[in-house]
Design a protein around this motif. Structure first.
Motif, PDB file in Angstrom:
ATOM      1  N   LEU A  14      18.445 -35.377  72.846  1.00 16.46           N
ATOM      2  CA  LEU A  14      18.708 -34.514  73.993  1.00 16.46           C
ATOM      3  C   LEU A  14      17.433 -34.185  74.765  1.00 16.46           C
ATOM      4  O   LEU A  14      17.512 -33.652  75.869  1.00 16.46           O
ATOM      5  N   VAL A  15      16.271 -34.481  74.175  1.00 20.74           N
ATOM      6  CA  VAL A  15      14.973 -34.200  74.798  1.00 20.74           C
ATOM      7  C   VAL A  15      14.150 -35.472  74.703  1.00 20.74           C
ATOM      8  O   VAL A  15      13.942 -36.004  73.609  1.00 20.74           O
ATOM      9  N   GLY A  23      20.223 -38.375  64.009  1.00 21.66           N
ATOM     10  CA  GLY A  23      20.127 -38.686  65.433  1.00 21.66           C
ATOM     11  C   GLY A  23      21.352 -38.317  66.230  1.00 21.66           C
ATOM     12  O   GLY A  23      22.162 -39.179  66.582  1.00 21.66           O
ATOM     13  N   VAL A  24      21.509 -37.033  66.565  1.00 20.07           N
ATOM     14  CA  VAL A  24      22.654 -36.523  67.324  1.00 20.07           C
ATOM     15  C   VAL A  24      22.282 -36.464  68.800  1.00 20.07           C
ATOM     16  O   VAL A  24      21.295 -35.831  69.170  1.00 20.07           O
ATOM     17  N   GLY A  25      23.090 -37.121  69.657  1.00 21.43           N
ATOM     18  CA  GLY A  25      22.770 -37.135  71.079  1.00 21.43           C
ATOM     19  C   GLY A  25      23.983 -37.372  71.955  1.00 21.43           C
ATOM     20  O   GLY A  25      25.130 -37.280  71.513  1.00 21.43           O
ATOM     21  N   TRP A  26      23.715 -37.692  73.223  1.00 17.48           N
ATOM     22  CA  TRP A  26      24.771 -37.784  74.236  1.00 17.48           C
ATOM     23  C   TRP A  26      25.671 -39.003  74.080  1.00 17.48           C
ATOM     24  O   TRP A  26      26.755 -39.055  74.678  1.00 17.48           O
ATOM     25  N   LEU A  27      25.271 -40.000  73.310  1.00 21.19           N
ATOM     26  CA  LEU A  27      26.103 -41.196  73.126  1.00 21.19           C
ATOM     27  C   LEU A  27      26.794 -41.212  71.773  1.00 21.19           C
ATOM     28  O   LEU A  27      27.380 -42.225  71.379  1.00 21.19           O
ATOM     29  N   LEU A  52      32.906 -39.620  76.573  1.00 18.71           N
ATOM     30  CA  LEU A  52      32.407 -38.297  76.937  1.00 18.71           C
ATOM     31  C   LEU A  52      31.991 -37.525  75.685  1.00 18.71           C
ATOM     32  O   LEU A  52      32.790 -37.335  74.777  1.00 18.71           O
ATOM     33  N   THR A  53      30.738 -37.097  75.662  1.00 21.83           N
ATOM     34  CA  THR A  53      30.234 -36.218  74.607  1.00 21.83           C
ATOM     35  C   THR A  53      29.793 -34.911  75.248  1.00 21.83           C
ATOM     36  O   THR A  53      29.122 -34.922  76.286  1.00 21.83           O
ATOM     37  N   THR A  54      30.188 -33.791  74.653  1.00 24.26           N
ATOM     38  CA  THR A  54      29.890 -32.493  75.251  1.00 24.26           C
ATOM     39  C   THR A  54      29.185 -31.569  74.266  1.00 24.26           C
ATOM     40  O   THR A  54      29.182 -31.800  73.050  1.00 24.26           O
TER      41      THR A  54
END
Length: 475
Positions: free
Chosen positions: A139-140, A153-157, A249-251
């Motif tokens: 996210l950063v 590794g948690v992120g937008w994808l 979509l990831t929120t």
């Protein structure tokens, strides 16, 4: 050879010999570059290592590991230096700094990227987006690729392509006994399994190979801000909307304080708000319909959801997470029941600084379809990861802020099984490690630790302790 026996630091002759063996740079206390070399992102950790080896390649890593092993020095391994718990630095020991190792090779035909551990996500996105491809990142954008991946590794994808570690297909590792081994599906497969979520317990990773996916260059992404007086409605509607969102979509729902930024009405500056962030990375024609529910959760204070380059979304939050502030992150996997949402809303009213927050990261999709035994990261049945963040510009009052975060985490985790995300585990401790892994996974990690680091040389991490006296067969 002289030695500082109080600290176990080798004398000048040994250090000079190490320096001569390096292609990179060795930094000592007293050098002009020492304070820069010892600095890490999290200002809460102010350590003074005896040596910092700024590695230019795997050969330097081999030299540094041998030097530390032969002298029984504490070893810290640094990539992006974002370790919340401060594992990328130490007092009196040696820091193996991988940040100068920034090589990257992208093969668009095979959809593979081979990268060195000094890259940040911004660096890697720059290389892969030239081909319209990406590795699921964070996210950063200033976060290091290697440490982030090794912890999960948690992120937008995440919902479209899984965790970063799910896309790790091979790695080169320098082990505690001085070998350089290749871990993939055929060679050292148990080591590869452990690297996919088991952290930095098993050696120094000098190269990572990732699976690439088509992403962007444009995505539909951004933030929608809602007022505090609609918080209960917004969080409930968000929870309900996530039940049937497309995987593209990831929120993330963030209970935070509105910063004094020009795109927000002045009347909300400094007030508690609810922010819903998201990224849609699917077919462009379907994006507006997919994100529409995020805009209808209440009465938006500001709607910043729009088409933008993938790299812009990846770096959108960077200005809020600059280096030097004091940070403490912890986490819990929970289900967003009414009770949990009520707890979070109540805790939102008690955040100790305007920079502290609680956020719920939506899981599911591709993340949930990975078999539980495929990676060391095995919390695949959770629908939400709750992150508790205490952040302060200075040390003033920080211990109290940390106490708030720990207490909040305990209260939230009581509504689940107590599990946490190893990258957001606050500080060191066996309780953190056991909370990060189910018992069977933990025991399997111990077996890999026994095989590759039986003396626990690499212990500055959420440490998997080797079995005492066990002689393991290397796989």
């Amino acid at each position: 050879m002289s030695t500082d026996t109080a600290k176990g630091v080798p004398g000048d002759a040994a250090v000079n010999e190490l320096e001569a063996a390096l292609r990179g740079t060795l930094v000592r206390p007293g050098d002009l570059s020492y304070d820069d070399a010892r600095a890490v992102w999290n200002g809460a950790h102010d350590k003074h290592p005896a040596l910092v080896v700024r590695c230019a390649g795997a050969a330097d890593v081999l030299s540094a590991v041998a030097f530390a092993r032969d002298r029984d020095l504490t070893v810290a391994v640094r990539g992006g230096a974002h370790s919340i718990a401060g594992f990328s630095t130490c007092d009196d020991g040696i820091v193996i700094d991988l940040s100068p190792m920034k090589g990257a090779f992208v093969d668009p035909d095979r959809r593979r990227a081979v990268v060195q551990p000094g890259l940040t996500w911004g660096d890697l996105d720059h290389e892969t987006q030239a081909f319209g491809l990406a590795v699921p990142g964070g996210l950063v954008s200033t976060t290091g690729v290697s440490g982030f991946t090794l912890g999960g590794g948690v992120g937008w994808l995440l919902r479209l392509y899984g965790l970063s570690c799910d896309n790790l297909t091979a790695a080169q590792v320098v082990t505690a006994d001085g070998r350089a081994v290749s871990a993939d599906a055929d060679e050292h497969p148990e080591l590869l399994w452990a690297l996919r979520g088991g952290g930095g317990n098993f050696g120094v990773v000098t190269s990572l190979e990732f699976r690439l996916h088509p992403v962007g260059p444009q995505v539909l992404a951004g933030l929608v801000f809602y007022p505090l007086d609609e918080a209960r409605q917004v969080v409930t509607r968000w929870r309900d909307a996530t039940a049937d969102m497309p995987d593209e979509l990831t929120t993330l729902l963030d209970l935070t304080t509105a910063p004094p930024l020009p795109f927000l009405p002045e009347k909300v500056h400094g007030t508690r708000v609810v922010v819903v962030a998201g990224m849609y990375a699917g077919p462009p024609g379907r994006g507006e319909a997919a994100v529409a529910p995020l805009r209808g959760l209440g009465t938006p204070v500001a709607d910043l959801m729009a088409p933008m380059p993938y790299t812009v979304m990846q770096s959108l939050l960077d200005p809020l997470w600059t280096a030097g502030a004091h940070n403490y992150f912890t986490s819990a996997f929970v289900e967003p029941s009414d009770t949990v949402l009520d707890t979070l809303l109540r805790l939102h009213l008690t955040t100790p600084t305007p920079f502290s927050e609680l956020h719920l990261h939506q899981l599911g999709g591709a993340f949930a379809r990975v078999p539980a035994d495929a990676t060391a990261f095995s919390r695949r049945d959770a629908s939400v990861l709750c992150n508790v963040i205490a952040r302060s510009p200075t040390a003033a009052g920080f211990e109290g802020h940390v106490a708030w975060a720990r207490a909040a985490r305990r209260e939230i985790a009581a509504h689940g099984d107590g599990g946490l995300y190893v990258n957001f585990s606050g500080d060191a401790g066996e309780d953190k490690v056991r909370a990060a892994y189910p018992d069977a996974v933990y025991q399997r990690l111990v077996e890999v630790k026994d095989a590759y680091d039986p003396a626990n040389m690499f212990r500055l991490n959420q440490n998997i302790r080797p079995s005492a006296g066990l002689t393991a067969t290397v796989r």
